[in-house]
Design a protein around this motif. Structure first.
Motif, mmCIF file in Angstrom:
data_model
loop_
_atom_site.group_PDB
_atom_site.id
_atom_site.type_symbol
_atom_site.label_atom_id
_atom_site.label_comp_id
_atom_site.label_asym_id
_atom_site.label_seq_id
_atom_site.Cartn_x
_atom_site.Cartn_y
_atom_site.Cartn_z
ATOM 1 N N ARG A 86 0.824 -1.214 0.000
ATOM 2 C CA ARG A 86 0.000 0.000 0.000
ATOM 3 C C ARG A 86 0.856 1.261 0.000
ATOM 4 O O ARG A 86 0.503 2.268 -0.629
ATOM 5 N N LEU A 87 1.986 1.227 0.711
ATOM 6 C CA LEU A 87 2.887 2.377 0.725
ATOM 7 C C LEU A 87 3.499 2.614 -0.649
ATOM 8 O O LEU A 87 3.659 3.758 -1.091
ATOM 9 N N GLN A 88 3.844 1.516 -1.339
ATOM 10 C CA GLN A 88 4.393 1.642 -2.687
ATOM 11 C C GLN A 88 3.351 2.216 -3.636
ATOM 12 O O GLN A 88 3.662 3.055 -4.492
ATOM 13 N N ASN A 89 2.115 1.775 -3.476
ATOM 14 C CA ASN A 89 1.043 2.311 -4.315
ATOM 15 C C ASN A 89 0.803 3.793 -4.027
ATOM 16 O O ASN A 89 0.580 4.587 -4.945
ATOM 17 N N LEU A 90 0.877 4.173 -2.722
ATOM 18 C CA LEU A 90 0.709 5.579 -2.352
ATOM 19 C C LEU A 90 1.852 6.420 -2.905
ATOM 20 O O LEU A 90 1.639 7.568 -3.339
ATOM 21 N N LYS A 91 3.043 5.866 -2.921
ATOM 22 C CA LYS A 91 4.194 6.589 -3.460
ATOM 23 C C LYS A 91 4.040 6.820 -4.958
ATOM 24 O O LYS A 91 4.396 7.889 -5.474
ATOM 25 N N ARG A 92 3.481 5.821 -5.660
ATOM 26 C CA ARG A 92 3.281 5.961 -7.108
ATOM 27 C C ARG A 92 2.101 6.880 -7.426
ATOM 28 O O ARG A 92 2.130 7.614 -8.406
ATOM 29 N N LYS A 93 1.056 6.821 -6.583
ATOM 30 C CA LYS A 93 -0.158 7.596 -6.837
ATOM 31 C C LYS A 93 -0.576 8.373 -5.586
ATOM 32 O O LYS A 93 -1.539 7.999 -4.905
ATOM 33 N N PRO A 94 0.152 9.434 -5.271
ATOM 34 C CA PRO A 94 -0.182 10.213 -4.066
ATOM 35 C C PRO A 94 -1.246 11.278 -4.311
ATOM 36 O O PRO A 94 -1.560 12.067 -3.421
ATOM 37 N N PHE A 95 -1.806 11.299 -5.533
ATOM 38 C CA PHE A 95 -2.690 12.396 -5.930
ATOM 39 C C PHE A 95 -3.921 12.506 -5.033
ATOM 40 O O PHE A 95 -4.338 13.609 -4.676
ATOM 41 N N VAL A 96 -4.510 11.369 -4.680
ATOM 42 C CA VAL A 96 -5.752 11.404 -3.893
ATOM 43 C C VAL A 96 -5.524 12.069 -2.546
ATOM 44 O O VAL A 96 -6.248 13.002 -2.167
ATOM 45 N N LEU A 97 -4.522 11.618 -1.818
ATOM 46 C CA LEU A 97 -4.249 12.189 -0.494
ATOM 47 C C LEU A 97 -3.902 13.663 -0.591
ATOM 48 O O LEU A 97 -4.430 14.490 0.175
ATOM 49 N N ILE A 98 -3.032 14.015 -1.537
ATOM 50 C CA ILE A 98 -2.593 15.405 -1.665
ATOM 51 C C ILE A 98 -3.750 16.305 -2.098
ATOM 52 O O ILE A 98 -3.982 17.374 -1.524
ATOM 53 N N SER A 99 -4.516 15.858 -3.103
ATOM 54 C CA SER A 99 -5.593 16.697 -3.637
ATOM 55 C C SER A 99 -6.694 16.907 -2.607
ATOM 56 O O SER A 99 -7.205 18.024 -2.463
ATOM 57 N N MET A 100 -7.072 15.862 -1.879
ATOM 58 C CA MET A 100 -8.122 16.005 -0.883
ATOM 59 C C MET A 100 -7.692 16.921 0.256
ATOM 60 O O MET A 100 -8.480 17.717 0.771
ATOM 61 N N THR A 101 -6.430 16.819 0.642
ATOM 62 C CA THR A 101 -5.913 17.683 1.710
ATOM 63 C C THR A 101 -5.868 19.139 1.252
ATOM 64 O O THR A 101 -6.296 20.047 1.977
ATOM 65 N N VAL A 102 -5.359 19.356 0.046
ATOM 66 C CA VAL A 102 -5.252 20.714 -0.488
ATOM 67 C C VAL A 102 -6.639 21.332 -0.677
ATOM 68 O O VAL A 102 -6.866 22.504 -0.334
ATOM 69 N N MET A 103 -7.581 20.558 -1.206
ATOM 70 C CA MET A 103 -8.931 21.092 -1.435
ATOM 71 C C MET A 103 -9.606 21.459 -0.115
ATOM 72 O O MET A 103 -10.336 22.449 -0.033
ATOM 73 N N THR A 104 -9.369 20.649 0.917
ATOM 74 C CA THR A 104 -9.934 20.980 2.227
ATOM 75 C C THR A 104 -9.430 22.328 2.706
ATOM 76 O O THR A 104 -10.206 23.184 3.146
ATOM 77 N N VAL A 105 -8.117 22.525 2.626
ATOM 78 C CA VAL A 105 -7.516 23.779 3.089
ATOM 79 C C VAL A 105 -8.012 24.953 2.251
ATOM 80 O O VAL A 105 -8.399 26.001 2.792
ATOM 81 N N VAL A 106 -8.024 24.794 0.925
ATOM 82 C CA VAL A 106 -8.407 25.892 0.039
ATOM 83 C C VAL A 106 -9.862 26.286 0.232
ATOM 84 O O VAL A 106 -10.191 27.464 0.423
ATOM 85 N N PHE A 107 -10.772 25.302 0.201
ATOM 86 C CA PHE A 107 -12.191 25.607 0.339
ATOM 87 C C PHE A 107 -12.506 26.206 1.699
ATOM 88 O O PHE A 107 -13.248 27.191 1.807
ATOM 89 N N ALA A 108 -11.963 25.607 2.745
ATOM 90 C CA ALA A 108 -12.240 26.112 4.088
ATOM 91 C C ALA A 108 -11.668 27.511 4.277
ATOM 92 O O ALA A 108 -12.292 28.374 4.896
ATOM 93 N N TYR A 109 -10.477 27.760 3.734
ATOM 94 C CA TYR A 109 -9.843 29.067 3.886
ATOM 95 C C TYR A 109 -10.630 30.154 3.152
ATOM 96 O O TYR A 109 -10.881 31.238 3.690
ATOM 97 N N ILE A 110 -11.044 29.848 1.915
ATOM 98 C CA ILE A 110 -11.765 30.836 1.114
ATOM 99 C C ILE A 110 -13.136 31.146 1.714
ATOM 100 O O ILE A 110 -13.521 32.302 1.884
ATOM 101 N N LEU A 111 -13.882 30.102 2.068
ATOM 102 C CA LEU A 111 -15.243 30.309 2.557
ATOM 103 C C LEU A 111 -15.294 30.864 3.970
ATOM 104 O O LEU A 111 -16.317 31.375 4.407
ATOM 105 N N SER A 112 -14.193 30.754 4.708
ATOM 106 C CA SER A 112 -14.163 31.338 6.048
ATOM 107 C C SER A 112 -13.708 32.789 6.017
ATOM 108 O O SER A 112 -13.593 33.428 7.057
ATOM 109 N N GLY A 113 -13.423 33.298 4.820
ATOM 110 C CA GLY A 113 -13.026 34.705 4.697
ATOM 111 C C GLY A 113 -11.538 34.925 4.741
ATOM 112 O O GLY A 113 -11.068 36.059 4.810
ATOM 113 N N GLY A 114 -10.760 33.838 4.727
ATOM 114 C CA GLY A 114 -9.314 33.972 4.694
ATOM 115 C C GLY A 114 -8.676 34.281 6.021
ATOM 116 O O GLY A 114 -7.509 34.628 6.103
ATOM 117 N N VAL A 115 -9.426 34.177 7.116
ATOM 118 C CA VAL A 115 -8.866 34.444 8.429
ATOM 119 C C VAL A 115 -9.259 33.327 9.351
ATOM 120 O O VAL A 115 -9.981 32.422 9.005
#
Length: 369
Positions: free
Chosen positions: A8-37
């Protein structure tokens, strides 16, 4: 089990997109909709430059709930006139004025807080006038050490009080929503292994069913928890979101929520034949659970009795309510034990049912997508 983790770690290393994208989208959406503060809002303040008004300003600046911008009186009035969503405060030696175009709970709470500061400073100055600085230091020390007064403030019916924090609403809502996808996608590897025949080959290699399930589920659990911890740490220590001294309670509740989503994802894959079917169902349910579970908006503003009755089937509801209770409402973990217990109970039940169904229907997973 070690081999499953390595694979599973080897698969995550080859395809880390899901973990990275979901984490980034959480931060971006929450930051924008909360007014950036964080949980604070910008407060415009002007003073008449007297000692009292400057002392009040200093105390407001020490409050993490506000981001203070100091203006002149003319600038303050002009800004409030041009921006209807701004709140301003004019501080003078003997009184204050809150400048706002709309009366709200925020304005009332701010007025009460400023009035309290004025009263405290007035009391201090009276003590100093009568006994000097040394007398005030003595009185202040007695108040701190002896607890001359203990005041507990609570509503007549605390359960009926609605408290809203836009920053935490966005943070918790999107975090619970996106981690739902991350965990579900990882749990689907069980279905893929069964479909491809890898599962049976591993059993022939003297690996027990317990090791197979525990290896896959524990890896998915850790990945989901890591994603939530990354988001929480970013908002708490980089963005500066106010979690009302509930940071560690938030982490503990997240660990239970990840277990519940893990169990639910396992239950879903036990009902379908292919990974694609599981993906479609998870996508539909994630959106539905977010809507009825209070991830997109506070349930307190929902008027439909039907939607409110459906909240109990949403895993997101239990996590959302528990997280808001230990932060915005200042409750202890004991105060949200009902939500934690429900998450544990549902997780155990769904894991037991899911594994049972998967074992009974193993032969069906050999069909191609």
């Amino acid at each position: 089990m070690k081999g499953i983790w390595l694979a599973r770690l080897q698969n995550l290393k080859r395809k880390p997109f899901v973990l990275i994208s979901m984490t980034v989208m959480t931060v971006v959406f929450a930051y924008i909709l909360s007014g950036g503060v964080g949980s604070s809002f910008t407060l415009l303040v002007a003073t008449d430059e007297t000692n009292i008004s400057e002392d009040v300003l200093e105390k407001l600046q020490n409050n993490n709930d506000y981001t203070i911008t100091v203006l002149t009186e003319e600038e303050l009035k002009e800004t409030i006139k041009e921006n209807s969503d701004k709140i301003g405060v004019l501080l003078t030696e003997k009184t204050y004025s809150v400048l706002a175009n709309i009366e709200s709970d925020t304005v009332r709470m701010l007025s009460l807080e400023i009035e309290t500061i004025y009263n405290e400073l007035s009391f201090r100055n009276q003590v100093i006038a009568l006994g000097g600085e040394n007398k005030w230091e003595e009185v202040e020390k007695d108040l701190v050490e002896d607890h001359a007064f203990q005041i507990n403030k609570s509503a007549m019916d605390e359960s009926q009080v609605f408290r809203y924090d836009g920053a935490l609403q966005s943070l918790f809502g999107f975090m619970l929503y996106f981690v739902f996808y991350t965990i579900s996608i990882n749990v689907q590897f069980i279905l893929e292994d069964k479909r491809s025949g890898v599962w049976n080959r591993l059993k022939l290699a003297s690996i027990s069913r317990f090791q197979l399930y525990f290896g896959h589920l524990s890896f998915s659990y850790v990945i989901g928890l890591i994603q939530m911890l990354l988001v929480i740490l970013v908002f708490r220590f980089l963005i500066g979101t106010n979690m009302y001294v509930g940071f560690w309670k938030v982490v503990i509740i997240c660990s239970f929520y990840v277990l519940l989503v893990l169990a639910f994802s396992l239950f879903v894959i036990s009902l379908v034949k292919t990974v694609s079917q599981s993906g479609v169902i998870i996508s539909l349910l994630a959106v539905a659970f977010a809507m009825i579970g209070g991830a997109y908006w506070p349930l307190e503003i929902v008027q439909s009795e039907g939607l409110l009755a459906m909240k109990w089937i949403s895993p997101i509801y239990y996590g959302m309510e528990a997280l808001k209770r230990v932060t915005i409402y200042g409750e202890t973990l004991g105060g949200v034990i009902t939500y934690i217990s429900m998450m544990m109970l549902l997780a155990i039940l769904l894991i037991a049912v899911g594994i049972t169904l998967l074992e009974k229907r193993t032969e069906r997973y050999h069909s191609s997508e």
